[in-house]
Motif scaffolding. Structure first.
Motif, PDB file in Angstrom:
ATOM      1  N   GLY A 107      -8.511 -60.328  11.200  1.00 20.11           N
ATOM      2  CA  GLY A 107      -9.351 -61.495  11.445  1.00 20.11           C
ATOM      3  C   GLY A 107      -9.701 -61.626  12.912  1.00 20.11           C
ATOM      4  O   GLY A 107      -9.587 -62.704  13.499  1.00 20.11           O
ATOM      5  N   LEU A 108     -10.145 -60.511  13.506  1.00 23.74           N
ATOM      6  CA  LEU A 108     -10.516 -60.544  14.925  1.00 23.74           C
ATOM      7  C   LEU A 108     -11.631 -61.566  15.158  1.00 23.74           C
ATOM      8  O   LEU A 108     -12.590 -61.645  14.387  1.00 23.74           O
ATOM      9  N   HIS A 109     -11.530 -62.326  16.230  1.00 28.14           N
ATOM     10  CA  HIS A 109     -12.544 -63.317  16.576  1.00 28.14           C
ATOM     11  C   HIS A 109     -13.654 -62.696  17.409  1.00 28.14           C
ATOM     12  O   HIS A 109     -14.760 -63.241  17.480  1.00 28.14           O
ATOM     13  N   GLU A 110     -13.341 -61.577  18.047  1.00 29.84           N
ATOM     14  CA  GLU A 110     -14.321 -60.851  18.860  1.00 29.84           C
ATOM     15  C   GLU A 110     -13.859 -59.406  18.984  1.00 29.84           C
ATOM     16  O   GLU A 110     -12.712 -59.090  18.692  1.00 29.84           O
ATOM     17  N   LYS A 111     -14.765 -58.540  19.395  1.00 30.89           N
ATOM     18  CA  LYS A 111     -14.390 -57.140  19.603  1.00 30.89           C
ATOM     19  C   LYS A 111     -13.391 -57.046  20.743  1.00 30.89           C
ATOM     20  O   LYS A 111     -13.432 -57.836  21.689  1.00 30.89           O
ATOM     21  N   LEU A 112     -12.496 -56.077  20.635  1.00 33.46           N
ATOM     22  CA  LEU A 112     -11.588 -55.783  21.729  1.00 33.46           C
ATOM     23  C   LEU A 112     -12.300 -54.781  22.625  1.00 33.46           C
ATOM     24  O   LEU A 112     -12.577 -53.660  22.200  1.00 33.46           O
ATOM     25  N   ARG A 113     -12.617 -55.192  23.849  1.00 28.89           N
ATOM     26  CA  ARG A 113     -13.428 -54.377  24.755  1.00 28.89           C
ATOM     27  C   ARG A 113     -12.559 -53.660  25.786  1.00 28.89           C
ATOM     28  O   ARG A 113     -11.744 -54.287  26.469  1.00 28.89           O
ATOM     29  N   GLU A 114     -12.794 -52.355  25.887  1.00 27.16           N
ATOM     30  CA  GLU A 114     -12.055 -51.527  26.832  1.00 27.16           C
ATOM     31  C   GLU A 114     -12.138 -52.117  28.233  1.00 27.16           C
ATOM     32  O   GLU A 114     -13.197 -52.562  28.687  1.00 27.16           O
ATOM     33  N   GLY A 115     -10.994 -52.129  28.920  1.00 22.51           N
ATOM     34  CA  GLY A 115     -10.930 -52.641  30.281  1.00 22.51           C
ATOM     35  C   GLY A 115     -10.554 -54.116  30.369  1.00 22.51           C
ATOM     36  O   GLY A 115     -10.234 -54.612  31.444  1.00 22.51           O
ATOM     37  N   GLU A 116     -10.580 -54.824  29.232  1.00 23.18           N
ATOM     38  CA  GLU A 116     -10.196 -56.232  29.232  1.00 23.18           C
ATOM     39  C   GLU A 116      -8.734 -56.385  28.805  1.00 23.18           C
ATOM     40  O   GLU A 116      -8.067 -55.404  28.489  1.00 23.18           O
ATOM     41  N   LYS A 117      -8.260 -57.612  28.806  1.00 24.12           N
ATOM     42  CA  LYS A 117      -6.904 -57.937  28.362  1.00 24.12           C
ATOM     43  C   LYS A 117      -6.985 -59.149  27.446  1.00 24.12           C
ATOM     44  O   LYS A 117      -7.965 -59.894  27.482  1.00 24.12           O
ATOM     45  N   PHE A 118      -5.934 -59.342  26.642  1.00 20.49           N
ATOM     46  CA  PHE A 118      -5.835 -60.562  25.851  1.00 20.49           C
ATOM     47  C   PHE A 118      -4.380 -61.008  25.800  1.00 20.49           C
ATOM     48  O   PHE A 118      -3.465 -60.194  25.929  1.00 20.49           O
TER      49      PHE A 118
END
Length: 149
Positions: A107-118
């Motif tokens: 249930g991802l709310h947004e794409k996981l983008r390379e170079g970012e963190k969560f």
């Protein structure tokens, strides 16, 4: 009298056990970038604890659910199996890695983008909650070293 009360409080505080949260270390937390939000994400990390503990729950703002998955082989077929809680033995690192145990983010709310963190929060039976940042590596990354498959 005031000095005696302060000394008594300080003595009582020093007798309290050290929080188990200080004894658990989370390292090498990373996830692979995703292309679509309709597909699950996956994250990996290493947990080291000075005392035996148990990982009970994982939450993150980027997904509805985070599940611990183990990979088992039955009759030469590899399958993922949901694990309700993860035992963490004292002084023996537990590593979640590609092709083995991992964290499935559904249930991802947004794409996981390379170079970012969560952010991610892990709740342990004894150590309590520990919040970490998870680095997002490339889609084909093998680990924090950034190697591609």
């Amino acid at each position: 009298m005031k000095r005696t009360a302060i000394a008594l409080v300080m003595t009582l505080l020093s007798a309290l056990p050290v929080s188990a949260g200080n004894l658990v270390e989370i390292s090498d937390a990373w996830a692979r970038a995703t292309i679509l939000t309709s597909r699950p994400g996956v994250a990996y990390l290493t947990i080291t604890s000075a005392a035996t503990d148990r990982l009970l729950e994982i939450t993150t703002a980027v997904a509805d659910h985070v599940m611990i998955h183990d990979v088992v082989t039955v009759d030469d077929v590899r399958r993922m199996r949901h694990v309700m809680a993860l035992d963490v033995p004292a002084n023996r690192p537990v590593t979640l890695a590609p092709g083995a145990m991992h964290l499935m983010l559904t249930g991802l709310h947004e794409k996981l983008r390379e170079g970012e963190k969560f952010p991610m929060t892990l709740r342990f039976e004894n150590a309590g909650e520990i919040s970490i940042d998870v680095a997002i590596l490339g889609i084909a990354a093998k680990g924090p070293q950034g190697e591609a498959e």
